[in-house]
Design an enzyme around this catalytic site. Structure first.
Site, PDB file in Angstrom:
ATOM      1  N   SER A   1      31.207  37.278  13.423  1.00 49.46           N
ATOM      2  CA  SER A   1      30.298  36.540  14.293  1.00 49.46           C
ATOM      3  C   SER A   1      31.124  35.812  15.345  1.00 49.46           C
ATOM      4  O   SER A   1      32.065  35.086  15.009  1.00 49.46           O
ATOM      5  CB  SER A   1      29.508  35.548  13.431  1.00 49.46           C
ATOM      6  OG  SER A   1      28.633  34.773  14.213  1.00 49.46           O
TER       7      SER A   1
ATOM      8  N   LYS B   1      20.754  35.004   3.192  1.00 48.04           N
ATOM      9  CA  LYS B   1      21.776  33.987   2.922  1.00 48.04           C
ATOM     10  C   LYS B   1      21.383  33.326   1.606  1.00 48.04           C
ATOM     11  O   LYS B   1      20.342  32.665   1.535  1.00 48.04           O
ATOM     12  CB  LYS B   1      21.816  32.939   4.033  1.00 48.04           C
ATOM     13  CG  LYS B   1      22.502  33.428   5.306  1.00 48.04           C
ATOM     14  CD  LYS B   1      22.514  32.354   6.358  1.00 48.04           C
ATOM     15  CE  LYS B   1      23.242  32.846   7.605  1.00 48.04           C
ATOM     16  NZ  LYS B   1      22.904  32.013   8.771  1.00 48.04           N
TER      17      LYS B   1
ATOM     18  N   GLU C   1      18.872  38.793  16.182  1.00 48.65           N
ATOM     19  CA  GLU C   1      18.649  37.895  15.049  1.00 48.65           C
ATOM     20  C   GLU C   1      18.014  36.587  15.515  1.00 48.65           C
ATOM     21  O   GLU C   1      18.515  35.945  16.442  1.00 48.65           O
ATOM     22  CB  GLU C   1      20.005  37.644  14.382  1.00 48.65           C
ATOM     23  CG  GLU C   1      19.995  36.776  13.154  1.00 48.65           C
ATOM     24  CD  GLU C   1      21.421  36.596  12.581  1.00 48.65           C
ATOM     25  OE1 GLU C   1      22.338  37.341  12.991  1.00 48.65           O
ATOM     26  OE2 GLU C   1      21.609  35.701  11.749  1.00 48.65           O
TER      27      GLU C   1
ATOM     28  N   ASP D   1      16.637  35.353  10.208  1.00 47.19           N
ATOM     29  CA  ASP D   1      17.617  34.593   9.431  1.00 47.19           C
ATOM     30  C   ASP D   1      16.939  33.276   9.009  1.00 47.19           C
ATOM     31  O   ASP D   1      16.377  33.186   7.905  1.00 47.19           O
ATOM     32  CB  ASP D   1      18.875  34.358  10.293  1.00 47.19           C
ATOM     33  CG  ASP D   1      19.892  33.405   9.670  1.00 47.19           C
ATOM     34  OD1 ASP D   1      19.653  32.895   8.573  1.00 47.19           O
ATOM     35  OD2 ASP D   1      20.949  33.147  10.298  1.00 47.19           O
TER      36      ASP D   1
ATOM     37  N   ASN E   1      19.891  32.082  17.036  1.00 45.98           N
ATOM     38  CA  ASN E   1      19.660  30.843  16.274  1.00 45.98           C
ATOM     39  C   ASN E   1      18.485  30.034  16.844  1.00 45.98           C
ATOM     40  O   ASN E   1      18.630  28.833  17.097  1.00 45.98           O
ATOM     41  CB  ASN E   1      20.934  29.988  16.206  1.00 45.98           C
ATOM     42  CG  ASN E   1      22.000  30.602  15.308  1.00 45.98           C
ATOM     43  OD1 ASN E   1      23.053  31.019  15.785  1.00 45.98           O
ATOM     44  ND2 ASN E   1      21.730  30.671  14.020  1.00 45.98           N
TER      45      ASN E   1
ATOM     46  N   ASP F   1      22.734  37.067  18.004  1.00 45.43           N
ATOM     47  CA  ASP F   1      22.069  36.025  17.198  1.00 45.43           C
ATOM     48  C   ASP F   1      21.778  34.835  18.089  1.00 45.43           C
ATOM     49  O   ASP F   1      22.701  34.220  18.639  1.00 45.43           O
ATOM     50  CB  ASP F   1      22.988  35.612  16.039  1.00 45.43           C
ATOM     51  CG  ASP F   1      22.334  34.611  15.084  1.00 45.43           C
ATOM     52  OD1 ASP F   1      21.166  34.230  15.304  1.00 45.43           O
ATOM     53  OD2 ASP F   1      23.008  34.224  14.110  1.00 45.43           O
TER      54      ASP F   1
ATOM     55  N   LYS G   1      29.085  40.573  16.212  1.00 37.15           N
ATOM     56  CA  LYS G   1      27.835  39.837  16.471  1.00 37.15           C
ATOM     57  C   LYS G   1      28.135  38.748  17.492  1.00 37.15           C
ATOM     58  O   LYS G   1      29.062  37.950  17.294  1.00 37.15           O
ATOM     59  CB  LYS G   1      27.318  39.241  15.161  1.00 37.15           C
ATOM     60  CG  LYS G   1      26.357  38.061  15.288  1.00 37.15           C
ATOM     61  CD  LYS G   1      25.671  37.783  13.958  1.00 37.15           C
ATOM     62  CE  LYS G   1      25.541  36.296  13.674  1.00 37.15           C
ATOM     63  NZ  LYS G   1      24.870  36.040  12.378  1.00 37.15           N
TER      64      LYS G   1
ATOM     65  N   LYS H   1      26.870  35.405  19.537  1.00 40.80           N
ATOM     66  CA  LYS H   1      25.906  34.321  19.614  1.00 40.80           C
ATOM     67  C   LYS H   1      25.394  34.279  21.048  1.00 40.80           C
ATOM     68  O   LYS H   1      26.201  34.388  22.004  1.00 40.80           O
ATOM     69  CB  LYS H   1      26.573  32.990  19.255  1.00 40.80           C
ATOM     70  CG  LYS H   1      26.991  32.907  17.793  1.00 40.80           C
ATOM     71  CD  LYS H   1      25.791  32.840  16.877  1.00 40.80           C
ATOM     72  CE  LYS H   1      26.203  32.564  15.438  1.00 40.80           C
ATOM     73  NZ  LYS H   1      25.022  32.439  14.550  1.00 40.80           N
TER      74      LYS H   1
ATOM     75  N   GLY I   1      26.354  34.714   6.759  1.00 38.91           N
ATOM     76  CA  GLY I   1      27.484  33.860   6.405  1.00 38.91           C
ATOM     77  C   GLY I   1      27.237  32.435   6.867  1.00 38.91           C
ATOM     78  O   GLY I   1      26.515  32.207   7.836  1.00 38.91           O
TER      79      GLY I   1
HETATM   80  C1  NPQ Z   1      24.093  32.358  11.479  1.00 46.27           C
HETATM   81  N1  NPQ Z   1      26.464  31.973  10.798  1.00 46.27           N
HETATM   82  O1  NPQ Z   1      24.063  33.515  11.139  1.00 46.27           O
HETATM   83  C2  NPQ Z   1      25.220  31.436  11.088  1.00 46.27           C
HETATM   84  C3  NPQ Z   1      24.998  30.052  11.373  1.00 46.27           C
HETATM   85  C4  NPQ Z   1      26.137  29.127  11.352  1.00 46.27           C
HETATM   86  C5  NPQ Z   1      28.492  33.232  10.717  1.00 46.27           C
HETATM   87  O2  NPQ Z   1      27.066  33.187  12.558  1.00 46.27           O
HETATM   88  C6  NPQ Z   1      29.691  25.773  10.305  1.00 46.27           C
HETATM   89  C7  NPQ Z   1      29.034  26.043   9.138  1.00 46.27           C
HETATM   90  C8  NPQ Z   1      29.314  26.420  11.439  1.00 46.27           C
HETATM   91  C9  NPQ Z   1      27.996  26.956   9.079  1.00 46.27           C
HETATM   92  C10 NPQ Z   1      27.855  27.985  12.564  1.00 46.27           C
HETATM   93  C11 NPQ Z   1      27.270  32.800  11.454  1.00 46.27           C
HETATM   94  C12 NPQ Z   1      28.263  27.336  11.414  1.00 46.27           C
HETATM   95  C13 NPQ Z   1      27.596  27.594  10.237  1.00 46.27           C
HETATM   96  C14 NPQ Z   1      26.803  28.875  12.501  1.00 46.27           C
HETATM   97  C15 NPQ Z   1      26.533  28.505  10.220  1.00 46.27           C
HETATM   98  O3  NPQ Z   1      23.153  31.934  12.090  1.00 46.27           O
HETATM   99 MG    MG Z   2      21.944  33.735  12.140  1.00 46.12          MG
END
Ligand code: NPQ
Ligand code: MG
Length: 369
Positions: A135, A263, A214, A239, A191, A189, A161, A163, A291
């Site tokens: 990611s 998750k 995502e 997600d 978010n 992704d 992936k 962001k 993750g």
């Molecule tokens: C997601 N994770 O899929 C997340 C969200 C995310 C790997 O992209 C610190 C701890 C920073 C947890 C940033 C990935 C983070 C975190 C993003 C989780 O949306």
């Molecule tokens: Mg995500």
């Protein structure tokens, strides 16, 4: 087994590079580890809650308090328990899935270690390696992004992936697609950074042949995701919205989740995560393991989970070194030829580097049963 004692241990870890997403920038992890001692031995769990409730409603101080005040006392009260009972025992408590998941994880680790079984043996999965995705955060400029992506391609990751957020979507995706070529699996992704009125704009991502988009919309907006899925050729993956087996079932039924990111922390534990996986297999919906910037503890358990046959897409299970210069486990997760090897030690599969763990511990507290 009977619970004897719970250790609540907080550790501090710096990320190797700042990780920026549409909800904020993380430079430092304040992680709650739970260590359970039982009459059959001990086990560790990792709580994936972040410091502040920007990704999900939970946060690490809140998870700590929920465990002390409610969750641990309920488990103690239940007497002789197995890991498979934990979610049911804790069911009367609304919310707090990440806190619950951490406790279930520690009890599962203890149970598996006591019987000399690995987590992936328990799951009955047949693979011993899984494809590894990475990611990639948002950057101030495109050159920086391309340099990071090139580094991960050189590391051998099986998929990238990116962001995205409004103002950081079409252009970065176009440039990264040009950089990595048409064959390399690529997904994005958001978010939750977009709204329903952005549907037309989001459909412009269709030309980049993405594996999926995502969570473009807010977590409550299942209908908006279903409408977007109808319009766009890029599959919509959820997600943040998938907080339980029930929401997974509803989202699939509504056409809001063409793909599911699982998750374990977000759904209250690895055993519920397995049930969501099984549901997705029954509905023919592809799943992958998300993750939460875990240490080697969570990373080992995620790798075992991802050996289940429905995990047909590479997960966000990257090398420990993607985020941390040094991991808390003796054998950090590594990526070789785009894959992660599933740990084969009894329990969830890790051994702690106690000396290093002690050196990054910021507080320790014990609760007796
Ligand atoms: C997601 N994770 O899929 C997340 C969200 C995310 C790997 O992209 C610190 C701890 C920073 C947890 C940033 C990935 C983070 C975190 C993003 C989780 O949306
Ligand atoms: Mg995500």
């Amino acid at each position: 087994m009977r619970l004897h004692r719970l250790e609540l241990r907080r550790i501090g870890l710096e990320l190797v590079v700042p990780f920026r997403t549409s909800f904020g920038t993380e430079l430092h992890r304040d992680i709650l580890l739970v260590h359970v001692t039982t009459d059959a031995g001990d086990g560790w769990g990792e709580c994936v809650a972040m410091s502040a409730p920007f990704y999900s409603p939970e946060f690490v101080d809140g998870a700590d308090l929920a465990i002390r005040r409610f969750l641990w006392p309920m488990l103690v009260e239940a007497g002789d328990i197995a890991a498979a009972d934990v979610a049911t025992i804790l069911e009367p408590i609304h919310g707090h899935p990440m806190a619950k998941a951490a406790l279930e994880m520690a009890i599962l680790d203890a149970e598996l270690r006591a019987s000399g079984t690995t987590f992936h043996q328990l799951l009955g999965a047949e693979r011993s390696v899984i494809p590894s995705g990475v990611s990639v955060g948002i950057f101030d400029d495109l050159d920086e992004l391309l340099a990071q992506v090139q580094g991960y391609v050189d590391d051998g990751y099986a998929r990238i992936k990116l962001k995205i957020e409004p103002g950081w979507d079409l252009e970065p995706v176009r440039l990264v697609r040009d950089l990595i070529g048409p064959e390399m699996p690529l997904q994005v992704d958001a978010n939750t950074a977009y709204t329903r009125t952005d549907a037309e704009h989001l459909c412009r991502l269709d030309e980049f042949d993405l594996l999926l988009i995502e969570q473009p919309l807010p977590e409550e907006d299942l209908l908006g995701h279903a409408q977007l899925a109808e319009r766009s050729s890029t599959p919509v993956c959820l997600d943040e919205s998938i907080v339980s087996l029930q929401t997974a079932e509803d989202a699939i039924e509504m056409g809001a989740a063409e793909i599911v990111n699982i998750k374990p922390g977000r759904v209250g534990g690895y055993l519920t995560a397995k049930r969501i996986h099984d549901l997705c297999v029954a509905r023919d919906v592809p799943v992958w393991c998300g993750g939460m910037v875990e240490t080697g503890i969570g990373r080992a358990a995620n790798a075992a989970l991802a050996t289940l046959p429905g995990f047909t897409l590479p997960g966000d299970i990257s090398a420990s070194s993607r985020f941390y210069a040094r991991d808390v486990v003796t054998e950090p997760i590594t990526v070789t030829d785009g894959t992660v090897s599933v740990p084969d030690a009894p329990g969830l599969g890790f051994e702690l580097d106690l000396e290093f763990l002690d050196s990054i511990t910021t507080s320790t507290d014990f609760l007796d049963a």
